[in-house]
Design an enzyme around this catalytic site. Structure first.
Site, PDB file in Angstrom:
ATOM      1  N   TYR A 141      27.541 -31.290   2.934  1.00 39.07           N
ATOM      2  CA  TYR A 141      28.622 -31.487   1.958  1.00 39.07           C
ATOM      3  C   TYR A 141      29.255 -32.871   2.080  1.00 39.07           C
ATOM      4  O   TYR A 141      29.853 -33.371   1.144  1.00 39.07           O
ATOM      5  CB  TYR A 141      29.719 -30.426   2.122  1.00 39.07           C
ATOM      6  CG  TYR A 141      29.302 -29.028   1.713  1.00 39.07           C
ATOM      7  CD1 TYR A 141      28.029 -28.762   1.245  1.00 39.07           C
ATOM      8  CD2 TYR A 141      30.193 -27.966   1.808  1.00 39.07           C
ATOM      9  CE1 TYR A 141      27.636 -27.481   0.896  1.00 39.07           C
ATOM     10  CE2 TYR A 141      29.817 -26.677   1.441  1.00 39.07           C
ATOM     11  CZ  TYR A 141      28.534 -26.444   0.991  1.00 39.07           C
ATOM     12  OH  TYR A 141      28.164 -25.177   0.647  1.00 39.07           O
ATOM     13  N   LYS A 186      18.753 -22.980  10.999  1.00 38.01           N
ATOM     14  CA  LYS A 186      17.452 -22.879  10.327  1.00 38.01           C
ATOM     15  C   LYS A 186      16.515 -23.801  11.089  1.00 38.01           C
ATOM     16  O   LYS A 186      15.956 -24.764  10.556  1.00 38.01           O
ATOM     17  CB  LYS A 186      17.622 -23.280   8.853  1.00 38.01           C
ATOM     18  CG  LYS A 186      16.400 -23.062   7.985  1.00 38.01           C
ATOM     19  CD  LYS A 186      16.091 -21.598   7.715  1.00 38.01           C
ATOM     20  CE  LYS A 186      14.798 -21.483   6.922  1.00 38.01           C
ATOM     21  NZ  LYS A 186      14.310 -20.090   6.853  1.00 38.01           N
ATOM     22  N   ASP A 219      18.470 -16.989   7.240  1.00 34.53           N
ATOM     23  CA  ASP A 219      17.983 -15.954   6.313  1.00 34.53           C
ATOM     24  C   ASP A 219      18.059 -14.576   6.958  1.00 34.53           C
ATOM     25  O   ASP A 219      18.441 -13.582   6.327  1.00 34.53           O
ATOM     26  CB  ASP A 219      16.564 -16.275   5.819  1.00 34.53           C
ATOM     27  CG  ASP A 219      15.675 -16.898   6.893  1.00 34.53           C
ATOM     28  OD1 ASP A 219      16.190 -17.211   7.981  1.00 34.53           O
ATOM     29  OD2 ASP A 219      14.472 -17.063   6.652  1.00 34.53           O
ATOM     30  N   ASP A 243      29.597 -21.489   4.440  1.00 33.50           N
ATOM     31  CA  ASP A 243      30.180 -21.321   3.113  1.00 33.50           C
ATOM     32  C   ASP A 243      29.592 -20.087   2.433  1.00 33.50           C
ATOM     33  O   ASP A 243      30.297 -19.226   1.898  1.00 33.50           O
ATOM     34  CB  ASP A 243      29.879 -22.587   2.296  1.00 33.50           C
ATOM     35  CG  ASP A 243      30.661 -22.650   1.003  1.00 33.50           C
ATOM     36  OD1 ASP A 243      31.569 -21.814   0.808  1.00 33.50           O
ATOM     37  OD2 ASP A 243      30.363 -23.534   0.172  1.00 33.50           O
ATOM     38  N   ASP A 247      31.248 -15.778   2.333  1.00 31.19           N
ATOM     39  CA  ASP A 247      31.507 -15.044   1.091  1.00 31.19           C
ATOM     40  C   ASP A 247      30.771 -13.703   1.103  1.00 31.19           C
ATOM     41  O   ASP A 247      31.292 -12.684   0.666  1.00 31.19           O
ATOM     42  CB  ASP A 247      31.082 -15.865  -0.136  1.00 31.19           C
ATOM     43  CG  ASP A 247      32.280 -16.526  -0.804  1.00 31.19           C
ATOM     44  OD1 ASP A 247      33.249 -16.846  -0.078  1.00 31.19           O
ATOM     45  OD2 ASP A 247      32.265 -16.722  -2.031  1.00 31.19           O
TER      46      ASP A 247
END
Ligand code: NAD
Length: 352
Positions: A141, A186, A219, A243, A247
């Site tokens: 980001y 990852k 994942d 992020d 959620d």
């Protein structure tokens, strides 16, 4: 104790939920003999209307001088036109940067009385009590962004120091909980993740050997979060993965309106806000759930003011009020009467 708190109600339902947060904060301060100086300041869209910028200088200065910042929510259709060059979200990124808050804490607890409020089966949700620690000021980001006519690039960078400090922050929190830390990356694909995993392993082995560390691919973590969420204690991850996963995790609790967050840096100053946005669809109707804000106030009391007793009292009061049916429409049981934001605030005050 004496403390200064900057209060930024923001936009939409922000001012509605913050009003309840402030009432509880004042009540607790009075009851326990603390002198809290609360200063309300314009921020977000409201500040754009007032001063042409989402983070006016006076607001920033007050936040930098405060012991803690309590924020409602920002944004809304009025300031979201594609051609808009000044946006409420710019204020939030600038404020986080100025405060140096790199660790975003999002506790997710499923209230036993609300097992039916989630879209997941109650038996999957029983006993869920987890804490996400998301890196907030690094990664993709904040990396360089480039746009060519037929391609685009976002650069993801993490330094060893950035990884070390967020892993340490998560480990310290795990130490006070069930001493289990899951680090999410990852590393089968990304170089930044391979560095993340190596640093996390070293920090945990050398500085926190008493905490059980597990590495998980992002994942796989997304899958396990809805398959067996009660197995998790503390989870630490980088900015973008956090992020998205936070959620997902928020849906375990049943409503966005229930969940608090704290953003912390070095030292005790922090930024506290419910995880939801300004909810333009329900703004002005007095039906927003204030619990996420009230629980954010509890985090503020705990992390910035060191008032554990008061924080726990507020958390117990919110829980007891929900238990006894003080619920806004987003979490009301089928057929039960839902009450207003103000009435939920009053019910919590009564419990306090
Ligand atoms: P949102 O969180 O505002 O709303 C999503 C849904 O959840 C809506 O249906 C809303 O009514 C409901 N909801 C949210 N909070 C609730 C509460 N306390 N009680 C009951 N129901 C609640 O997300 P959105 O609709 O995607 O975004 C609306 C605006 O908020 C946008 O401008 C967005 O940019 C902004 N936003 C701000 C923040 C922030 O201030 N940190 C975070 C997310 C979104």
């Amino acid at each position: 104790m004496k403390a200064r708190i900057a209060v930024l109600p923001g936009d939409g339902i922000g001012p509605e939920v913050i009003a309840e947060g402030v009432r509880c904060l004042r009540a607790l301060a009075e009851r326990h003999g603390h002198e809290l100086i609360l200063t309300e300041l314009p921020f977000g869209g409201a500040a754009i209307d007032l001063a042409g910028t989402p983070l006016p200088e006076d607001t920033l200065a007050a936040c930098l001088q405060a012991d803690a910042v309590l924020l409602g929510a920002i944004g809304g259709p009025k300031w979201s036109a594609p051609e808009a060059t000044v946006r409420p979200e710019q204020g939030l990124l600038a404020l986080r940067r100025a405060l140096g808050v790199y660790a975003n804490l999002r506790p997710v607890k499923v209230h036993p009385a609300l097992l039916g409020a989630s879209t997941l089966k109650p038996q999957v949700l029983e006993g869920v009590d987890l804490l996400f620690v998301r890196e907030l000021t690094g990664g993709i980001y904040f990396g360089e962004k480039r746009r060519e006519p037929d391609s685009a690039t976002d650069v993801c960078t993490y330094t060893v120091a950035e990884i070390e400090r967020i892993v340490r922050a998560a480990a310290r929190l795990a130490q006070k909980r069930r001493r289990k830390l899951v680090s999410i990356d990852k590393s089968n694909v990304l170089e930044t993740s391979r560095l993340w995993r190596a640093v996390a392993t070293r920090i945990m082995r050398t500085e926190f050997p008493q905490i059980a560390l597990e590495h998980m691919l992002v994942d796989s973590a997304a899958m396990h979060l809805i398959r067996r969420p009660s197995d998790f204690d503390v989870l630490v991850t980088e900015n973008m993965f956090g992020d998205i996963l936070t959620d997902e995790a928020s849906m375990l609790a049943g409503s966005l309106g229930l969940l608090p967050s704290a953003s912390l840096g070095e030292g005790t100053r922090g930024l506290y806000e419910p995880i939801h946005g300004s909810a333009p669809d329900i703004a002005g109707r007095g039906i927003a759930n204030p619990c996420g804000t009230l629980l954010s106030v509890a985090l503020l009391l705990r992390h910035s003011l060191g008032l554990e007793r008061e924080a726990a009292a507020l958390e117990r009061a919110v829980s007891a009020a929900i238990e006894q049916g003080a619920r806004t429409p987003d979490i009301a049981a089928k057929g039960a009467r839902a009450i207003s934001t103000r009435e939920v605030g009053e019910a919590v005050l009564a419990k306090l």
